[in-house]
Write a protein that holds these residues in place. Sequence first.
Motif, short mmCIF file in Angstrom:
data_model
loop_
_atom_site.label_atom_id
_atom_site.label_comp_id
_atom_site.label_asym_id
_atom_site.label_seq_id
_atom_site.Cartn_x
_atom_site.Cartn_y
_atom_site.Cartn_z
N HIS A 36 1.14 4.05 -3.01
CA HIS A 36 0.88 5.47 -2.73
C HIS A 36 2.06 6.33 -3.20
O HIS A 36 1.85 7.38 -3.83
CB HIS A 36 0.64 5.67 -1.23
CG HIS A 36 0.37 7.07 -0.85
ND1 HIS A 36 -0.80 7.72 -1.18
CD2 HIS A 36 1.12 7.98 -0.18
CE1 HIS A 36 -0.75 8.95 -0.72
NE2 HIS A 36 0.40 9.14 -0.11
N GLU A 37 3.29 5.87 -2.92
CA GLU A 37 4.47 6.63 -3.37
C GLU A 37 4.53 6.70 -4.89
O GLU A 37 4.83 7.75 -5.46
CB GLU A 37 5.75 5.96 -2.83
CG GLU A 37 5.93 6.13 -1.33
CD GLU A 37 7.11 5.34 -0.79
OE1 GLU A 37 7.84 4.71 -1.59
OE2 GLU A 37 7.28 5.33 0.43
N LYS A 75 0.83 -1.21 0.00
CA LYS A 75 0.00 0.00 0.00
C LYS A 75 0.87 1.26 0.00
O LYS A 75 0.61 2.21 -0.74
CB LYS A 75 -0.91 -0.03 1.23
CG LYS A 75 -1.97 1.01 1.26
CD LYS A 75 -2.86 0.80 2.47
CE LYS A 75 -3.93 1.86 2.57
NZ LYS A 75 -4.77 1.69 3.75
N LYS A 76 1.93 1.25 0.83
CA LYS A 76 2.83 2.41 0.88
C LYS A 76 3.53 2.61 -0.46
O LYS A 76 3.66 3.74 -0.95
CB LYS A 76 3.86 2.22 1.99
CG LYS A 76 3.31 2.43 3.37
CD LYS A 76 4.38 2.24 4.42
CE LYS A 76 3.80 2.39 5.81
NZ LYS A 76 4.81 2.16 6.85
N HIS A 95 2.01 6.52 -6.98
CA HIS A 95 0.94 7.41 -7.42
C HIS A 95 1.33 8.88 -7.24
O HIS A 95 1.08 9.71 -8.13
CB HIS A 95 -0.35 7.10 -6.64
CG HIS A 95 -1.50 7.96 -7.00
ND1 HIS A 95 -2.19 7.82 -8.18
CD2 HIS A 95 -2.08 9.00 -6.34
CE1 HIS A 95 -3.14 8.73 -8.23
NE2 HIS A 95 -3.10 9.46 -7.11
#
Length: 159
Positions: free
Chosen positions: A107-108, A103-104, A110
């Motif tokens: 997100h990075e 998930k991290k 994106h």
Amino acid sequence: MGRGKMKKKPTGRRQFSMPEELVSGVSMRPRTFKQREEAKEEEKLQSEEESDEEPETRRKGIQGIIEIENPNIIVKPKSLKAKDVDVEKTTELSRREREEIEKKKAHERHMRLQEQGKTEQARKDLERLAIIRQQRAAAAQKREAEKAARELKKAEIDK
């Protein structure tokens, strides 16, 4: 049997050892407890000599009979010594930890694409920003024109 509330006193004769007998190790009193301990120690020594195998941990009930491979019953050592630590060994992450890391990373990734303006949301934001800049520039030009007009009026009135 009597029905009284009082317990009867023991009828046997009690024998007490004298302090001198205790120090010398000779006593009239029988040492049954010590004899039992010595017998147990001898049995342990004999059993250890008979079985050269590594003794297994004793298990309660039927656990010793049935071998179960349950991944949830992993008994981890509470403390590890520094010499026993394996540096090259990689630990497996749990499902939640893996999902959190993924998930991290997503997100990075994106956010990086967002900064570069490659996502749809970033394109829309840039278009809005361009429109707002144009409106502000037009408003600034209008203010400048009005200011210049006021100054001209003041200059005409002063003359």
